[in-house]
Design an enzyme around this catalytic site. Structure first.
Site, mmCIF file in Angstrom:
data_model
loop_
_atom_site.group_PDB
_atom_site.id
_atom_site.type_symbol
_atom_site.label_atom_id
_atom_site.label_comp_id
_atom_site.label_asym_id
_atom_site.label_seq_id
_atom_site.Cartn_x
_atom_site.Cartn_y
_atom_site.Cartn_z
ATOM 1 N N TYR A 11 19.560 60.666 -67.860
ATOM 2 C CA TYR A 11 19.881 62.099 -67.920
ATOM 3 C C TYR A 11 19.437 62.736 -69.250
ATOM 4 C CZ TYR A 11 23.094 66.112 -68.378
ATOM 5 O OH TYR A 11 23.650 67.338 -68.605
ATOM 6 N N ASN A 32 14.964 50.279 -67.453
ATOM 7 C CA ASN A 32 15.032 49.325 -66.333
ATOM 8 C C ASN A 32 15.393 50.013 -65.019
ATOM 9 O OD1 ASN A 32 17.750 49.817 -66.509
ATOM 10 N ND2 ASN A 32 18.340 47.735 -67.053
ATOM 11 N N PHE A 73 18.149 55.696 -76.218
ATOM 12 C CA PHE A 73 19.173 56.253 -75.328
ATOM 13 C C PHE A 73 19.804 55.182 -74.442
ATOM 14 C CE2 PHE A 73 16.238 59.936 -75.787
ATOM 15 C CZ PHE A 73 17.137 60.916 -76.163
ATOM 16 N N TYR A 141 33.585 51.382 -74.961
ATOM 17 C CA TYR A 141 32.353 52.168 -75.080
ATOM 18 C C TYR A 141 32.186 52.678 -76.517
ATOM 19 C CZ TYR A 141 29.402 56.308 -74.909
ATOM 20 O OH TYR A 141 28.450 57.250 -75.199
ATOM 21 N N LYS A 145 29.386 51.472 -79.556
ATOM 22 C CA LYS A 145 28.490 52.405 -80.255
ATOM 23 C C LYS A 145 28.729 52.367 -81.766
ATOM 24 C CE LYS A 145 26.142 54.425 -76.907
ATOM 25 N NZ LYS A 145 24.738 54.838 -76.916
ATOM 26 N N PHE A 169 28.790 65.012 -78.489
ATOM 27 C CA PHE A 169 30.030 65.334 -77.807
ATOM 28 C C PHE A 169 29.667 65.341 -76.308
ATOM 29 C CE2 PHE A 169 33.341 65.888 -81.050
ATOM 30 C CZ PHE A 169 32.604 65.368 -82.090
ATOM 31 N N HIS A 187 31.301 62.100 -64.185
ATOM 32 C CA HIS A 187 31.449 63.187 -65.160
ATOM 33 C C HIS A 187 32.047 64.438 -64.535
ATOM 34 C CE1 HIS A 187 28.476 60.565 -67.184
ATOM 35 N NE2 HIS A 187 29.268 60.845 -68.207
ATOM 36 N N ARG A 219 37.381 69.073 -74.343
ATOM 37 C CA ARG A 219 36.106 68.515 -74.777
ATOM 38 C C ARG A 219 35.179 69.638 -75.238
ATOM 39 N NH1 ARG A 219 38.761 64.839 -74.524
ATOM 40 N NH2 ARG A 219 38.538 62.802 -73.527
ATOM 41 N N ARG A 276 43.190 59.108 -67.103
ATOM 42 C CA ARG A 276 42.188 58.046 -67.039
ATOM 43 C C ARG A 276 42.296 57.251 -68.343
ATOM 44 N NH1 ARG A 276 35.940 59.843 -66.598
ATOM 45 N NH2 ARG A 276 36.296 60.368 -68.767
HETATM 46 N N1 UDP Z 1 37.629 64.370 -65.971
HETATM 47 C C1 UDP Z 1 38.425 64.815 -64.934
HETATM 48 N N2 UDP Z 1 37.962 64.678 -63.641
HETATM 49 C C2 UDP Z 1 36.741 64.124 -63.358
HETATM 50 C C3 UDP Z 1 35.942 63.668 -64.425
HETATM 51 C C4 UDP Z 1 36.417 63.802 -65.717
HETATM 52 O O1 UDP Z 1 39.523 65.333 -65.157
HETATM 53 O O2 UDP Z 1 36.380 64.029 -62.181
HETATM 54 C C5 UDP Z 1 38.082 64.556 -67.355
HETATM 55 C C6 UDP Z 1 38.078 63.288 -68.195
HETATM 56 O O3 UDP Z 1 39.321 62.622 -68.078
HETATM 57 C C7 UDP Z 1 37.827 63.848 -69.585
HETATM 58 C C8 UDP Z 1 36.948 65.069 -69.341
HETATM 59 O O4 UDP Z 1 37.158 65.427 -67.965
HETATM 60 O O5 UDP Z 1 39.026 64.270 -70.165
HETATM 61 C C9 UDP Z 1 35.474 64.812 -69.549
HETATM 62 O O6 UDP Z 1 35.138 63.626 -68.869
HETATM 63 P P1 UDP Z 1 33.636 63.156 -68.656
HETATM 64 O O7 UDP Z 1 33.707 61.897 -67.845
HETATM 65 O O8 UDP Z 1 32.829 64.271 -68.108
HETATM 66 O O9 UDP Z 1 33.092 62.876 -70.120
HETATM 67 P P2 UDP Z 1 33.653 61.934 -71.309
HETATM 68 O O10 UDP Z 1 34.537 62.822 -72.149
HETATM 69 O O11 UDP Z 1 34.357 60.786 -70.693
HETATM 70 O O12 UDP Z 1 32.406 61.530 -72.031
#
Ligand code: UDP
Length: 323
Positions: A11, A32, A73, A141, A145, A169, A187, A219, A276
């Protein structure tokens, strides 16, 4: 400049490769295709299929590309998955990355640009977050990094490899040609837009009891084209160090869903779910250092611009890339 881009079919990589080629660089993509897509590689770049774990193939590809710079990346990048399968993250992001670092030193690469992440910080003491905040990741993760950042510092001190680590971010949105298509989409924005497209009945909100005004995670979303531009600026000689990349504005999950509703004009049903694991409540960047030192200036800082570009791309590519 000859630039070797790992993960250039993914992406963020695909958009960056397009910008590099447009700027006149000669690009070799090493990927890959586990997450990436062949058709996401700009046809003006050379694609070499290979894994970071394949030290020999990696070395030959790097040598053959006559790379002066590497942009790295290729990595696993899902917080949630890293909480259930940490070994996958350390093996690829640390072990695979180490193969690349050694190959870069061996072939005389001068500059190394690394996709790092705000996940290296963990929950911050304050926002907006500057680069000097303590790094205490709360998921494998982010930890993987951070380990790579430490390796970069040692390789710079010992081998003189100049590096820039860009702490992203939340990358979001799309360019004109290339956008976000993960085989398993986790995402927020693409999942919400799937509902707008009629491909899913509802989206999910992971956690509504966070210490934030509406209880959902906050975020800092950054447009993928702005993110790509920062890599081009980082290639300039003498650029070195760690930089946060974000817009300095935080949006909650609920606000993102509202923005997707406004942009698409469709009603979006959202179900409230438990948290999550591994998600910090609030991550918002200060990108002042990148602006001051790299001369970076986001062209699309507004959430609606970011969501709007994603909506256009998903409408034009409802099934993503063909391969
Ligand atoms: N999130 C959510 N529902 C989804 C996917 C993500 O509520 O279907 C929330 C997730 O818990 C986080 C924010 O949205 O707080 C951004 O998540 P994402 O996976 O897009 O990016 P990350 O912050 O993990 O890199």
């Amino acid at each position: 400049m000859n630039v070797f881009v790992t993960g250039g079919a993914g992406y963020i990589g695909s958009v960056c490769v397009e910008e590099l080629v447009e700027a006149g660089h000669r690009v070799t993509v090493y990927d890959n295709l586990s997450e990436g897509h062949r058709s996401a590689v700009d046809p003006r770049a050379t694609l070499v299929e290979g894994c970071l774990s394949d030290r020999r193939r990696l070395g030959e590809a790097l040598e053959g590309s006559r790379a002066e710079a590497v942009i790295h990346f290729a990595a696993h990048a899902l917080v949630g998955e890293s909480m259930t399968n940490p070994g996958k993250y350390f093996r690829n992001n640390v072990g695979g990355g180490l193969n690349l670092l050694d190959a870069a030193v061996e072939t005389g690469v001068r500059k190394f640009i690394f996709s790092s992440t705000c996940a290296t910080y963990g929950p911050p003491e304050r926002v907006p977050m500057t680069e000097d905040l303590p790094q205490r990741p709360i998921n494998p993760y982010g930890a993987s990094k951070l380990m790579f950042e430490r390796m970069l510092e040692w390789y710079q001190r010992i081998h003189g490899l100049e590096f820039v680590a860009l702490r992203y971010f939340n990358a979001a949105g799309a360019g004109e040609r290339f956008g976000e298509h993960h085989r398993l989409e986790t995402h927020l924005i693409p999942n919400v837009l799937k509902v707008a497209l009629g491909q899913a009945p509802h989206c999910e909100i992971y956690g509504t009891d966070y210490p934030t005004p509406d209880g959902t995670c906050i975020r800092d979303y950054i447009h993928i084209v702005d993110l790509a531009q920062a890599h081009l600026l980082a290639l300039a000689p003498g650029r070195q160090g760690f930089y946060n990349l974000g817009n300095g504005d935080g949006y909650s999950v609920r606000e993102v869903i509202q923005s997707c509703q406004r942009v698409s004009g469709r009603n979006i049903v959202a179900l409230e779910k438990p948290r999550r694991p591994g998600d910090p409540p609030r991550l918002v960047a200060s990108a002042e250092k990148a602006m001051r030192e790299l001369g970076w200036k986001p062209r699309y800082p507004k959430l609606e611009q970011i969501v709007g570009s994603a909506w256009r791309w998903h409408q034009a590519h409802p099934n993503g890339y063909p391969d």
